[in-house]
Design a protein around this motif. Structure first.
Motif, PDB file in Angstrom:
ATOM      1  N   GLY A   1      -3.117 -11.781 -15.374  1.00 15.54           N
ATOM      2  CA  GLY A   1      -4.121 -12.746 -14.973  1.00 15.54           C
ATOM      3  C   GLY A   1      -3.879 -13.335 -13.597  1.00 15.54           C
ATOM      4  O   GLY A   1      -4.825 -13.810 -12.946  1.00 15.54           O
ATOM      5  N   ASN A   2      -2.629 -13.345 -13.135  1.00 11.92           N
ATOM      6  CA  ASN A   2      -2.318 -13.899 -11.810  1.00 11.92           C
ATOM      7  C   ASN A   2      -2.678 -12.941 -10.671  1.00 11.92           C
ATOM      8  O   ASN A   2      -2.628 -13.326  -9.501  1.00 11.92           O
ATOM      9  CB  ASN A   2      -0.834 -14.255 -11.710  1.00 11.92           C
ATOM     10  N   THR A   3      -2.998 -11.704 -11.023  1.00 13.58           N
ATOM     11  CA  THR A   3      -3.313 -10.714  -9.988  1.00 13.58           C
ATOM     12  C   THR A   3      -4.722 -10.955  -9.467  1.00 13.58           C
ATOM     13  O   THR A   3      -5.702 -10.781 -10.189  1.00 13.58           O
ATOM     14  CB  THR A   3      -3.190  -9.288 -10.545  1.00 13.58           C
ATOM     15  N   LYS A   4      -4.799 -11.361  -8.214  1.00 11.15           N
ATOM     16  CA  LYS A   4      -6.091 -11.712  -7.609  1.00 11.15           C
ATOM     17  C   LYS A   4      -6.723 -10.533  -6.867  1.00 11.15           C
ATOM     18  O   LYS A   4      -7.925 -10.522  -6.627  1.00 11.15           O
ATOM     19  CB  LYS A   4      -5.895 -12.865  -6.607  1.00 11.15           C
ATOM     20  N   SER A   5      -5.916  -9.548  -6.499  1.00 12.98           N
ATOM     21  CA  SER A   5      -6.444  -8.458  -5.682  1.00 12.98           C
ATOM     22  C   SER A   5      -5.819  -7.132  -6.090  1.00 12.98           C
ATOM     23  O   SER A   5      -4.583  -7.002  -6.120  1.00 12.98           O
ATOM     24  CB  SER A   5      -6.162  -8.736  -4.198  1.00 12.98           C
ATOM     25  N   VAL A   6      -6.675  -6.166  -6.413  1.00 15.15           N
ATOM     26  CA  VAL A   6      -6.261  -4.779  -6.628  1.00 15.15           C
ATOM     27  C   VAL A   6      -7.088  -3.954  -5.658  1.00 15.15           C
ATOM     28  O   VAL A   6      -8.300  -3.798  -5.828  1.00 15.15           O
ATOM     29  CB  VAL A   6      -6.498  -4.324  -8.075  1.00 15.15           C
TER      30      VAL A   6
ATOM     31  N   ILE B   1      -2.005  -5.982  -5.406  1.00 15.40           N
ATOM     32  CA  ILE B   1      -1.550  -4.592  -5.443  1.00 15.40           C
ATOM     33  C   ILE B   1      -2.295  -3.861  -4.333  1.00 15.40           C
ATOM     34  O   ILE B   1      -3.531  -3.837  -4.308  1.00 15.40           O
ATOM     35  CB  ILE B   1      -1.827  -3.943  -6.814  1.00 15.40           C
ATOM     36  N   GLY B   2      -1.553  -3.280  -3.412  1.00 12.32           N
ATOM     37  CA  GLY B   2      -2.152  -2.674  -2.228  1.00 12.32           C
ATOM     38  C   GLY B   2      -2.898  -1.381  -2.519  1.00 12.32           C
ATOM     39  O   GLY B   2      -2.761  -0.769  -3.585  1.00 12.32           O
ATOM     40  N   GLU B   3      -3.673  -0.956  -1.542  1.00 12.58           N
ATOM     41  CA  GLU B   3      -4.457   0.260  -1.690  1.00 12.58           C
ATOM     42  C   GLU B   3      -3.547   1.477  -1.840  1.00 12.58           C
ATOM     43  O   GLU B   3      -2.473   1.550  -1.254  1.00 12.58           O
ATOM     44  CB  GLU B   3      -5.386   0.437  -0.490  1.00 12.58           C
TER      45      GLU B   3
ATOM     46  N   SER C   1       0.830  -1.201   0.000  1.00 15.21           N
ATOM     47  CA  SER C   1       0.000   0.000   0.000  1.00 15.21           C
ATOM     48  C   SER C   1       0.870   1.258   0.000  1.00 15.21           C
ATOM     49  O   SER C   1       1.926   1.289   0.641  1.00 15.21           O
ATOM     50  CB  SER C   1      -0.902  -0.001   1.235  1.00 15.21           C
ATOM     51  N   TYR C   2       0.429   2.269  -0.757  1.00 14.36           N
ATOM     52  CA  TYR C   2       1.127   3.562  -0.840  1.00 14.36           C
ATOM     53  C   TYR C   2       2.553   3.424  -1.386  1.00 14.36           C
ATOM     54  O   TYR C   2       3.380   4.312  -1.198  1.00 14.36           O
ATOM     55  CB  TYR C   2       1.178   4.255   0.523  1.00 14.36           C
ATOM     56  N   ALA C   3       2.848   2.323  -2.060  1.00 13.65           N
ATOM     57  CA  ALA C   3       4.223   2.053  -2.489  1.00 13.65           C
ATOM     58  C   ALA C   3       4.788   3.144  -3.397  1.00 13.65           C
ATOM     59  O   ALA C   3       5.943   3.550  -3.245  1.00 13.65           O
ATOM     60  CB  ALA C   3       4.290   0.696  -3.187  1.00 13.65           C
ATOM     61  N   PHE C   4       3.971   3.648  -4.342  1.00 12.79           N
ATOM     62  CA  PHE C   4       4.438   4.684  -5.275  1.00 12.79           C
ATOM     63  C   PHE C   4       3.503   5.904  -5.253  1.00 12.79           C
ATOM     64  O   PHE C   4       3.468   6.681  -6.203  1.00 12.79           O
ATOM     65  CB  PHE C   4       4.504   4.127  -6.699  1.00 12.79           C
ATOM     66  N   ARG C   5       2.801   6.103  -4.179  1.00  9.78           N
ATOM     67  CA  ARG C   5       1.813   7.189  -4.124  1.00  9.78           C
ATOM     68  C   ARG C   5       2.467   8.550  -4.378  1.00  9.78           C
ATOM     69  O   ARG C   5       3.548   8.850  -3.858  1.00  9.78           O
ATOM     70  CB  ARG C   5       1.122   7.204  -2.758  1.00  9.78           C
ATOM     71  N   ASN C   6       1.784   9.358  -5.192  1.00  6.62           N
ATOM     72  CA  ASN C   6       2.208  10.747  -5.462  1.00  6.62           C
ATOM     73  C   ASN C   6       3.631  10.846  -6.010  1.00  6.62           C
ATOM     74  O   ASN C   6       4.327  11.846  -5.782  1.00  6.62           O
ATOM     75  CB  ASN C   6       2.078  11.609  -4.200  1.00  6.62           C
ATOM     76  N   SER C   7       4.058   9.826  -6.721  1.00  4.04           N
ATOM     77  CA  SER C   7       5.387   9.879  -7.349  1.00  4.04           C
ATOM     78  C   SER C   7       5.262  10.386  -8.786  1.00  4.04           C
ATOM     79  O   SER C   7       4.228  10.208  -9.442  1.00  4.04           O
ATOM     80  CB  SER C   7       6.046   8.491  -7.337  1.00  4.04           C
ATOM     81  N   THR C   8       6.323  11.023  -9.249  1.00  2.91           N
ATOM     82  CA  THR C   8       6.333  11.583 -10.597  1.00  2.91           C
ATOM     83  C   THR C   8       7.403  10.884 -11.420  1.00  2.91           C
ATOM     84  O   THR C   8       8.560  10.778 -10.997  1.00  2.91           O
ATOM     85  CB  THR C   8       6.627  13.096 -10.556  1.00  2.91           C
ATOM     86  N   PHE C   9       6.995  10.425 -12.582  1.00  2.00           N
ATOM     87  CA  PHE C   9       7.916   9.745 -13.489  1.00  2.00           C
ATOM     88  C   PHE C   9       8.058  10.560 -14.771  1.00  2.00           C
ATOM     89  O   PHE C   9       7.330  11.531 -14.981  1.00  2.00           O
ATOM     90  CB  PHE C   9       7.408   8.327 -13.779  1.00  2.00           C
ATOM     91  N   ASN C  10       8.985  10.172 -15.614  1.00  2.00           N
ATOM     92  CA  ASN C  10       9.283  10.957 -16.814  1.00  2.00           C
ATOM     93  C   ASN C  10       8.948  10.149 -18.057  1.00  2.00           C
ATOM     94  O   ASN C  10       9.812   9.547 -18.685  1.00  2.00           O
ATOM     95  CB  ASN C  10      10.758  11.361 -16.836  1.00  2.00           C
ATOM     96  N   ASN C  11       7.632  10.119 -18.360  1.00  2.00           N
ATOM     97  CA  ASN C  11       7.168   9.384 -19.540  1.00  2.00           C
ATOM     98  C   ASN C  11       7.627   7.920 -19.515  1.00  2.00           C
ATOM     99  O   ASN C  11       8.155   7.401 -20.498  1.00  2.00           O
ATOM    100  CB  ASN C  11       7.658  10.068 -20.831  1.00  2.00           C
ATOM    101  N   ASN C  12       7.433   7.299 -18.386  1.00  2.00           N
ATOM    102  CA  ASN C  12       7.828   5.901 -18.232  1.00  2.00           C
ATOM    103  C   ASN C  12       6.630   4.982 -18.429  1.00  2.00           C
ATOM    104  O   ASN C  12       5.548   5.238 -17.896  1.00  2.00           O
ATOM    105  CB  ASN C  12       8.386   5.641 -16.823  1.00  2.00           C
ATOM    106  N   PRO C  13       6.820   3.876 -19.154  1.00  2.00           N
ATOM    107  CA  PRO C  13       5.765   2.869 -19.179  1.00  2.00           C
ATOM    108  C   PRO C  13       5.761   2.109 -17.854  1.00  2.00           C
ATOM    109  O   PRO C  13       6.785   2.015 -17.177  1.00  2.00           O
ATOM    110  CB  PRO C  13       6.184   1.954 -20.339  1.00  2.00           C
ATOM    111  N   LEU C  14       4.605   1.625 -17.470  1.00  2.00           N
ATOM    112  CA  LEU C  14       4.492   0.836 -16.247  1.00  2.00           C
ATOM    113  C   LEU C  14       4.072  -0.578 -16.631  1.00  2.00           C
ATOM    114  O   LEU C  14       2.971  -0.782 -17.161  1.00  2.00           O
ATOM    115  CB  LEU C  14       3.455   1.451 -15.301  1.00  2.00           C
ATOM    116  N   THR C  15       4.933  -1.524 -16.338  1.00  2.00           N
ATOM    117  CA  THR C  15       4.644  -2.925 -16.638  1.00  2.00           C
ATOM    118  C   THR C  15       4.537  -3.699 -15.323  1.00  2.00           C
ATOM    119  O   THR C  15       5.502  -3.771 -14.548  1.00  2.00           O
ATOM    120  CB  THR C  15       5.745  -3.550 -17.519  1.00  2.00           C
TER     121      THR C  15
END
Length: 238
Positions: free
Chosen positions: A214-219, A195-197, A173-187
């Protein structure tokens, strides 16, 4: 002068010998009582009363001046990380360490090792929190399985791809909250199960689409709320 001699017969002789024997026997008994050592019970009690100095075994408690103390035992349990004075190389997991390279404002955060990262909080932040505004690159190792809560909360200038390791299982949870990236893809790696709240809440600068494996059971709630910059589609795999 006429002598009155007692006739010595066998009866008188027997009485005399018996009397002498009894007198001598009492003397022997008196001497024997003086020389008798402590009986077996007394000897055993003395042995039990002797102080025995034995080392205190690990984990054993002892009473000292009516206060109980216990020897510390090192365990594999997760230990809290101190906020103040943390420096590069301090553990951020049982098998994970970190370091900052380069000079501000262009620094790199390199995490090394394998396994799960500890979870942090707003009151117990990551030890690199003070570098957040000057970190431009984050390198996460293959073998890492969990990104801790609040791990990269508030990073404002990450350049280059945010590459999540293929071994990753959970994003806190809050792992990347309010972070700024520079035109990065997210995979999101295929092996991620949860994936936490607020994990990517308010993130800016991502590009491309977003695929939930498909393996992600919880968002959890608000995981990607208010993210800006995505230009592709949201794909949730079955």
């Amino acid at each position: 002068m006429k002598q009155n001699n007692m006739p010595l017969n066998w009866k008188n002789l027997f009485v005399l010998v018996l009397s002498l024997f009894m007198i001598c026997g009492q003397g022997v008994m008196v001497l024997a009582e003086d020389d008798i050592p402590k009986n077996e019970t007394e000897i055993q009690m003395d042995e039990e009363n002797e102080a025995v100095d034995e080392p205190v075994k690990e984990g054993e408690s002892v009473d000292i001046e009516d206060a109980q103390f216990q020897k510390d035992v090192v365990s594999d349990a997760q230990e809290p990380i101190e906020n103040a004075g943390a420096s590069a190389g301090d553990p951020i997991g049982r098998n994970l360490t970190w370091e900052i390279t380069g000079t501000a404002p262009n620094q790199n955060l390199i995490i090394s090792g394998y396994g799960a990262m500890y979870d942090f909080s707003a009151n117990d932040p990551v030890p690199w929190k003070s570098y957040a505004s000057s970190i431009r690159t984050v390198i996460l190792p293959e073998g890492m399985t969990h990104i801790g809560n609040y791990a990269f909360d508030g990073f404002t200038g990450v350049f280059g791809d945010l590459s999540l390791p293929s071994t990753l299982k959970t994003i806190g949870s809050y792992a990347f909250r309010n972070s700024t990236f520079n035109n990065n893809p997210l995979t999101i790696p295929e092996g991620v199960e949860s994936i936490g709240e607020y994990a990517f809440y308010g993130c800016k600068g991502f590009t491309g689409g977003l695929v939930i494996p498909g393996n992600t059971k919880s968002v959890r709630q608000y995981a990607f709320y208010d993210c800006t910059g995505f230009t592709g589609s949201l794909v949730i795999s079955s």
